[in-house]
Design a protein around this motif. Structure first.
Motif, mmCIF file in Angstrom:
data_model
loop_
_atom_site.group_PDB
_atom_site.id
_atom_site.type_symbol
_atom_site.label_atom_id
_atom_site.label_comp_id
_atom_site.label_asym_id
_atom_site.label_seq_id
_atom_site.Cartn_x
_atom_site.Cartn_y
_atom_site.Cartn_z
ATOM 1 N N ASP A 300 0.816 -1.217 0.000
ATOM 2 C CA ASP A 300 0.000 0.000 0.000
ATOM 3 C C ASP A 300 0.850 1.268 0.000
ATOM 4 O OD1 ASP A 300 -2.354 -1.582 0.237
ATOM 5 O OD2 ASP A 300 -2.037 -1.728 2.395
ATOM 6 N N ASP A 301 2.175 1.093 -0.042
ATOM 7 C CA ASP A 301 3.103 2.216 0.116
ATOM 8 C C ASP A 301 3.593 2.666 -1.261
ATOM 9 O OD1 ASP A 301 5.115 3.982 0.866
ATOM 10 O OD2 ASP A 301 5.661 2.779 2.624
ATOM 11 N N ASN A 302 3.283 3.920 -1.608
ATOM 12 C CA ASN A 302 3.750 4.472 -2.889
ATOM 13 C C ASN A 302 5.238 4.798 -2.868
ATOM 14 O OD1 ASN A 302 1.177 4.276 -3.914
ATOM 15 N ND2 ASN A 302 0.655 6.434 -3.576
ATOM 16 N N CYS A 303 5.809 4.811 -1.664
ATOM 17 C CA CYS A 303 7.252 5.048 -1.522
ATOM 18 C C CYS A 303 7.795 4.001 -0.549
ATOM 19 C CB CYS A 303 7.509 6.458 -0.982
ATOM 20 S SG CYS A 303 6.780 7.796 -1.976
ATOM 21 N N ALA A 313 -0.072 7.986 1.650
ATOM 22 C CA ALA A 313 0.203 6.697 1.002
ATOM 23 C C ALA A 313 1.637 6.244 1.210
ATOM 24 C CB ALA A 313 -0.126 6.766 -0.485
ATOM 25 N N CYS A 315 4.317 8.021 1.592
ATOM 26 C CA CYS A 315 5.364 8.913 1.079
ATOM 27 C C CYS A 315 5.519 10.110 2.009
ATOM 28 C CB CYS A 315 5.004 9.411 -0.328
ATOM 29 S SG CYS A 315 5.069 8.109 -1.584
#
Length: 466
Positions: A300-303, A313, A315
């Motif tokens: 679920d982590d954009n970064c 998210a 980041c």
């Protein structure tokens, strides 16, 4: 006889599983051939009562067909009770030749019909000797025997051996001594003491195995479900060594530590509760990995490799001006400021001095609130400074010298302060940040008796509003 041999051979090869205890298959039926030998009582009252088999072909009376039937039931502790019916034909009766002491002769008494009905209590030594296929036994009982037209009761005792070839099929050999208490040997009148030999097949039955798993219901903890011996007849569908009744995941192979449930990624969280069953994670992340440790699962982590905020998210929030205050919280996102001032720069004393130095040099037309031309650069410089502090609020205060009436000076100071404020607003400063007011001649900073003093008193002061 030929058909009997073929039937016996077929049953011998029908199965070779472990022999069940009689308590599992309490009923047994046996059938086969029997032989009657009268030599044991050939001398009469003086005859020794030991078994002498002699020559089978000379002494034994045998029918070449199935000639006996036995039905028995196990009653416990190695004992069983049974009844036997048998038929034969007596065409060989052994007599001792008078005066010889040891010479026998075989006489046909007239093809006497032989029938016997016997009741027997048998004791098996199989449990005692600890085998599953070799079954020696002793038996006692009594019966009623017919030799032609003669009949008499007998007291019986015998020995036997059964060889079990499968769970319920065996070959039985047995010899029974039948004492008749009738010492005469007149055909159709007497029943001599004799030995009856039996050889045949025996079948055990009566055991109930509802689920067909080879474990009898009385020993089966799960009689309605086919199972395994190691689990007392209970099933283990996924073959993970944990029976279904104790397996939280009976259809998926797992481990004992996880109550029989699988954990594909080995993170200690069973698949059904693991949001990432193929990637090793943590309980806090419901079984998912969190590479940057920011509390947001990698999926679920954009970064995923840089720690960030859940709300963004995973980041980090942007900080355009690099002042350590995220743009979302920075009231001056494009101007570096301080955390204490919500990301906006704080107005220093030096800045306030500079603003007030500019304020002292603002030149107005005499008696008016209009600016002299050379003052415009000063006002522009003040505007530039205020833009560096986009959230700071300022108060513009107008002052005059004592020339003229007090009322006119008060009005003039208010108009001149408002003129500065309007110039700043027209050049990009938010009106909500500025206020203006006038103090007339009431707050001089120098003497109004000299030209220089008056010039110093004609001023616009800038105050920081906190």
């Amino acid at each position: 006889m030929k058909h009997l041999k073929l039937f016996a051979a077929a049953l011998l090869f029908a199965g070779m599983s472990t022999q069940a205890q009689d308590s599992n298959n309490p009923w047994a039926i046996s059938f086969g051939a029997n032989g009657v030998d009268t030599k044991v009582s050939a001398v009469g009252n003086d005859s020794p009562k030991w078994i002498q088999l002699g020559n089978v072909s000379e002494n034994w009376n045998i029918l070449p067909s199935v000639s006996y039937l036995n039905v028995s039931r196990y009653v416990g502790d190695g004992f069983s009770f049974g009844v036997t019916g048998s038929v034969n034909k007596i065409d060989k009766m052994v007599y001792r030749v008078p005066g010889t002491g040891s010479t026998d002769m075989v006489v046909n008494p007239g093809d006497l019909s032989y029938y016997a009905f016997d009741a027997t209590i048998k004791y098996s030594f199989m449990d005692m000797i600890g085998t599953k296929w070799f079954d020696p036994s002793l038996n006692i009982g009594g019966g009623y025997n017919f030799f032609g037209d003669a009949s008499a009761g007998t007291v019986n005792g015998g020995v036997g051996i059964t060889f079990w070839f499968s769970e319920q099929v065996g070959i039985q050999l047995q010899s029974v001594y039948k004492h008749s208490f009738d010492d005469n040997r007149v055909p159709d009148m007497d029943v001599p003491t004799h030995i009856q030999h039996f050889a045949g097949l025996t079948f055990k039955f009566g055991g109930k195995d509802t689920d067909g798993d080879g474990i009898y219901d009385k020993n089966d903890a799960c009689p309605e479900e086919a199972g395994l011996p190691e689990f007392n007849g209970c099933p283990d569908n996924d073959k993970d060594g944990i029976q279904n009744s104790e397996d939280a995941c009976p259809d998926e192979a797992g481990t004992k530590e996880l109550n029989g449930c699988p954990d594909n990624d080995g993170d200690g969280i069973i698949n059904s509760e693991d949001a990432c069953p193929e990637d090793k994670g943590t309980k806090m992340m419901n079984g998912c990995p969190d590479a940057d440790g920011d509390g947001v699962a990698d999926k679920d982590d954009n970064c995923p490799t840089v720690a960030g905020a859940k709300e963004n998210a995973g980041c980090p929030w942007p900080d355009t001006d690099g002042d350590g205050v995220a743009d979302k919280d920075d009231k001056c996102p494009t101007v570096a400021g301080t955390v204490a001032n919500n990301g906006c720069p704080e107005v220093s004393d030096d800045t306030m001095k500079k603003l007030n130095d500019y304020g002292k040099t603002i030149l107005f037309n005499s008696g008016k609130a209009s600016f002299q031309k050379q003052t415009i650069p000063v006002l522009q410089a003040m505007t530039a400074i205020l833009k560096e502090y986009p959230t700071a609020k300022f108060s513009l205060e107008g002052h005059t010298d004592s020339t003229g009436s007090e009322a006119s000076n008060q009005k003039l100071s208010e108009e001149r302060a408002a003129a500065v404020k309007n110039f700043l607003i027209e050049n990009g400063i938010d009106a909500s940040r500025l206020t203006s007011k006038g103090f007339g001649e009431t707050m001089p900073v120098d003497s109004n008796k000299t030209s220089k003093g008056k010039a110093n008193n004609r001023r616009v002061e800038v105050k920081l509003v906190k």
